[in-house]
Design an enzyme around this catalytic site. Structure first.
Site, PDB file in Angstrom:
ATOM      1  N   ASP A 173      45.194  19.734  33.883  1.00 28.22           N
ATOM      2  CA  ASP A 173      45.885  18.813  34.779  1.00 28.22           C
ATOM      3  C   ASP A 173      46.783  17.927  33.917  1.00 28.22           C
ATOM      4  O   ASP A 173      46.560  17.763  32.711  1.00 28.22           O
ATOM      5  CB  ASP A 173      44.905  17.983  35.614  1.00 28.22           C
TER       6      ASP A 173
HETATM    7  C1  BGC Z   1      47.573  16.259  39.951  1.00 30.26           C
HETATM    8  C2  BGC Z   1      47.749  17.756  40.075  1.00 30.26           C
HETATM    9  C3  BGC Z   1      49.212  18.102  40.023  1.00 30.26           C
HETATM   10  C4  BGC Z   1      49.794  17.562  38.733  1.00 30.26           C
HETATM   11  C5  BGC Z   1      51.254  17.870  38.566  1.00 30.26           C
HETATM   12  C6  BGC Z   1      48.321  15.674  38.772  1.00 30.26           C
HETATM   13  O1  BGC Z   1      48.391  14.300  38.851  1.00 30.26           O
HETATM   14  O2  BGC Z   1      46.208  15.945  39.867  1.00 30.26           O
HETATM   15  O3  BGC Z   1      47.178  18.211  41.271  1.00 30.26           O
HETATM   16  O4  BGC Z   1      49.391  19.471  40.147  1.00 30.26           O
HETATM   17  O5  BGC Z   1      49.637  16.165  38.707  1.00 30.26           O
HETATM   18  O6  BGC Z   1      52.014  17.131  39.449  1.00 30.26           O
END
Ligand code: BGC
Length: 831
Positions: free
Chosen positions: A236
């Site tokens: 993530d």
């Molecule tokens: C989120 C993810 C997301 C990623 C990219 C993170 O803050 O938890 O679900 O895909 O950001 O935007």
């Protein structure tokens, strides 16, 4: 290979991947393992590798620009809404739409679906998840993955694993017993991997003391070992903080980049023998395999993440139909559907009538080219001669809505909207661009800044065309000191502070307001923002210009709405939450509808009992007025076709086909896990074990307000009989599905859809197990007065439990109860 054929991903020549790997130096290999920027994985032309583009997900494909109205996307209903169809075919179709969108935008991997469990009642991101139930999440999630991948685009089920709440998400450490972990939280990921998921995203949180980006036991042993995942495990965004642990603990790709904890530090770790080069090779092979699958190896197509074509309008009828299918009719005394030959005076009231929430907040949010609101939807549905009055009544958001673009003119381009300039400290313009939104944001990461480098000031200018003479309120919010001028006079200064860091980045700051009297002539509007960007890890720059042209005070607006209700024959009251409360990075503060909406509902229903309440929210809210309304329709965050779908369902053009995938409690305390605040030391103990969601209500003997699986539709049903096939025992023993055949009859007056649900009683003596658990479901559509056999397939896994020695199918016969909801199970059969 089977998945690849079924999914539309390209076949992989493993030998060719190895040849390419062999051509790379250690440094080149390691470079591939950290993002090139916020959304791209680095390419390497020497070995035919193009840059792979990743994009959120999961209710549309945003593309490579964050919150960007100039690169719009189709906006689907949120995932919890899609889940309410209880229909794997519908989820597959939604996935196909996403896959097509990804291709339109040059995106190789969609960051979704989100398949964590709606464990916590107030979880901020419940709207992005499918259900509180693991079987339902697993089946629907797998169908979504297959749908996306059928278009040759990779899916990325997330967040592996244990990210069920947002409070302290980067710090908390989940403690959960093995059986619960397997049966509830891992099961959806296991199914997604079995469906062929090309990538998986590792969560921010820890499980059992180790952060998920470095969790060897769960990443190497379970995901890649037991489940056989051969794709890329990516982190993530900014979740990876260390070098060795993640490199050894199964992580393949650090996102975003270009800066990060791998790079030269990982090269050194390999050279010093702390990380074996074989581990690096395995990661690079996985990356090449992904590239091969999604067409980024020896690609002939040009690379671009910016769509050259607009979102396809021909998809709109399909989305509209899908949206109506997600709506759940919670209560109806025969009031719905409204009749065309019926009342001639309709009052449409409520904040969601005029400014609905089309989506939740956070990384899932995107800009849609078209949005249909309920006012327009109802206007086009109503027969001529009907008088429609529209009143907001009260706001549902704390902040004002953005200034309407169509009311403004960018005098430089001559188009509706404004001119945005980025200036350096000397006042030189670094970049000027036309924008047609007054809610602007930019996200940045180390090495991939949010704004043009050396931006010191942002200036937004527009001409407000002939506003109505009288009272107007303007509002500013953003990250840094702000200033608003009207016709050259500074009327508002605000000092909102920057929010930095992964924890708080998506929380909107409250706006500052000024109310002025305008004379009706054009007004020159200028906003200045001195962006404060001090982020060590991630920064979000925001600039919002809000506006409210209502001549009424809040009390006057409330009173006008109630008066309109009194004068109407029928009231449609639209209430809801918004991205201010249902969003990533924080959980909901409470379960009430925001602002004075409950008060408005009580007053409107008292003024006119012929009221249907339409709720535009995803996660359960308390509805103290529900008993008094004639009908309550739950409509989630319906995406771009929301308004038309609401009109279709209210007037019976479409049936509200949805069933709840999360239990609605009478009071917050009724839920097995009302909220999740990590204890001192940031532990989060999943002490309820297997008794998540509806299973917990059963165990406690608590009556929900609306049960898991509940939803009325527009016709009536009889559940006539249920029987198992004579070979069910042999099927299960051979690891195959048992089939329960359920005869049902549509006894009502119109064609309709029913979801047949099967729940197995627990095995005697298995005290940890739920009293009943969902083991199968199937849906059917039948004409009025007809009946049919519905086959509910119950898999061997659904009846099995995870004990010390692994999965075990209990030998004893199980009582399976069948019906239209978890609390209405008229039929039984023994499997
Ligand atoms: C989120 C993810 C997301 C990623 C990219 C993170 O803050 O938890 O679900 O895909 O950001 O935007």
């Amino acid at each position: 290979m089977t998945h690849e054929l079924r999914s539309g991903l390209l076949p992989v020549d493993e030998a060719s991947l190895r040849t390419r790997l062999a051509a790379l130096t250690l440094e080149q290999k390691v470079t591939l393992l950290t993002g090139a920027d916020a959304w791209h994985v680095p390419g390497c032309p020497e070995i035919g590798l193009s840059s792979v583009l990743l994009s959120d997900g999961p209710n549309g494909v945003r593309g490579e620009r964050f919150n960007e109205e100039r690169d719009p996307a189709l906006l689907l209903p949120n995932l919890a809404a899609l889940a309410a169809t209880w229909d794997t075919d519908a989820l597959h179709r939604a996935g196909e739409i996403l896959g097509d969108e990804a291709r339109r935008k040059g995106v190789h991997v969609v960051l979704g679906p989100t398949i964590n469990i709606q464990r916590v009642l107030n979880g901020g991101r419940n709207f992005e998840n499918f259900s509180e139930d693991p079987l339902l999440t697993a089946r629907l999630g797998a169908a979504y993955v297959e749908g996306i991948q059928s278009r040759g685009v990779g899916a990325c089920p997330k967040h592996y694993v244990g990210n069920e709440s947002e409070t302290d998400r980067t710090r908390y450490d989940v403690h959960v017993d093995e059986r619960t972990l397997r049966e509830v939280y891992l099961a959806p990921f296991e199914a997604a991997v079995a469906a062929g998921a090309a990538t998986v995203m590792a969560a921010y949180n820890s499980v059992r003391g180790t952060t998920m980006t470095a969790n060897g036991p769960l990443n190497n042993d379970v995901l890649k070992g037991e489940f056989g995942f051969d794709g890329v495990l990516l982190s993530d965004w900014r979740a990876t903080q260390l070098t060795e642990g993640p490199a050894l603990g199964g992580l393949d790709l650090v996102m975003p980049g270009p800066e990060g904890p791998w790079g030269s530090a990982l090269v050194a770790a390999v050279k010093e023998g702390r990380v074996p080069e074989t581990a690096i090779d395995d990661k690079v092979l996985r990356l090449l395999r992904l590239a091969a699958r999604v067409g980024a190896l020896d690609a002939t197509a040009p690379e671009s993440g910016l769509a050259s074509t607009p979102p396809p309008a021909e998809r709109r009828p399909e989305l509209r139909e899908l949206t109506a299918r997600t709506f759940v009719l919670l209560k109806n005394d025969g009031f719905l559907p409204l009749r065309y030959d019926g009342p001639r005076r309709v009052a449409l009231i409520g904040p969601a009538a005029v400014a609905p929430a089309y989506q939740g907040g956070g990384s899932a949010a995107l800009n849609s080219a078209t949005l249909t609101d309920p006012v327009a939807g109802l206007r086009s549905a109503l027969p001529s001669g009907t008088r429609l009055t529209v009143h907001r009544g009260v706001p549902s958001r704390t902040n004002l809505e953005p200034l309407a673009v169509e009311a403004t003119l960018d005098t430089v381009t001559g188009r509706p909207g404004g001119l945005l300039e980025f200036l350096d400290a000397d006042g030189d313009v670094l970049l000027a661009e036309h924008r047609h939104s007054y809610s602007l944001s930019w996200i940045g990461f180390p090495g991939a800044p949010a704004l043009p480098p050396s931006t010191a000031l942002m200036r937004l200018r527009t001409l407000l065309k002939a506003p109505r003479p009288g009272r107007h309120t303007f509002a500013l919010s953003g990250t840094g000191p702000l200033e608003l001028s009207l016709d050259g006079d500074v009327v508002l200064r605000s000092d909102s502070v920057a929010r930095d860091g992964m924890e708080d980045v998506m929380r909107r700051s409250a706006d500052s307001r000024v109310t002025v009297d305008l004379d009706g002539g054009d007004v020159e509007v200028e906003v200045l923002l001195r962006p404060t960007v001090e982020a060590p890890d991630v920064s979000l720059v925001e600039l919002l210009l809000g506006h409210d042209a209502s001549p009424l005070t809040e009390d006057e607006e409330f009173a006008a709405a109630v008066a309109a209700a009194r004068e109407a024959d029928t009231v449609v009251l639209l209430l809801g939450t918004s991205d201010e409360v249902e969003s990533e990075t924080f959980d909901r503060p409470d379960l009430s509808l925001p602002g004075r909406q409950d008060e408005l509902a009580a007053a409107v229903i008292a003024a006119n009992p012929d009221t249907v309440v339409v709720v535009n929210a995803s996660s359960p809210v308390l509805m103290p007025w529900a008993e008094d309304a004639r009908a309550v329709l739950w409509t989630f965050f319906g995406g771009q076709e929301y308004g038309d779908a609401v009109a279709d369902v209210l007037y019976g053009v479409a049936e509200p086909g949805g069933r709840l995938t999360m239990t609605f409690p009478r009071a917050a305390g009724d839920a097995p896990v009302p909220d999740a605040v990590p204890t001192e030391g940031c532990r989060l103990d999943y002490t309820e074990g297997l008794l998540v969601g509806h299973r917990g209500y059963d165990a406690a003997g608590t009556e929900p307000q609306y049960a898991f699986g509940h939803g009325l539709g527009y016709t009536d049903w009889d559940f006539l009989s249920a029987a198992t096939a004579p070979d069910a025992r042999e099927s299960l023993a051979a690891g195959k599905d048992a089939v329960v055949t359920v005869r049902i009859r549509n006894t009502g007056g119109r064609r309709g859809r029913q979801v047949v649900q099967a729940y197995a009683d627990r095995v005697d003596g298995d005290e940890a197990a739920p009293l009943r658990q969902l083991v199968g479901f199937a849906s059917v559509e039948l004409d009025a007065g007809t009946e049919a056999d519905v086959e509910v397939r119950i898999s061997c896994r659904a009846l099995s439990r995870y004990l010390d020695a692994g999965w075990e199918l209990p030998g004893a016969p199980r009582l399976v109860r069948v019906g239209p909801s978890s609390r209405e199970l008229p039929l039984t059969v023994t499997v």
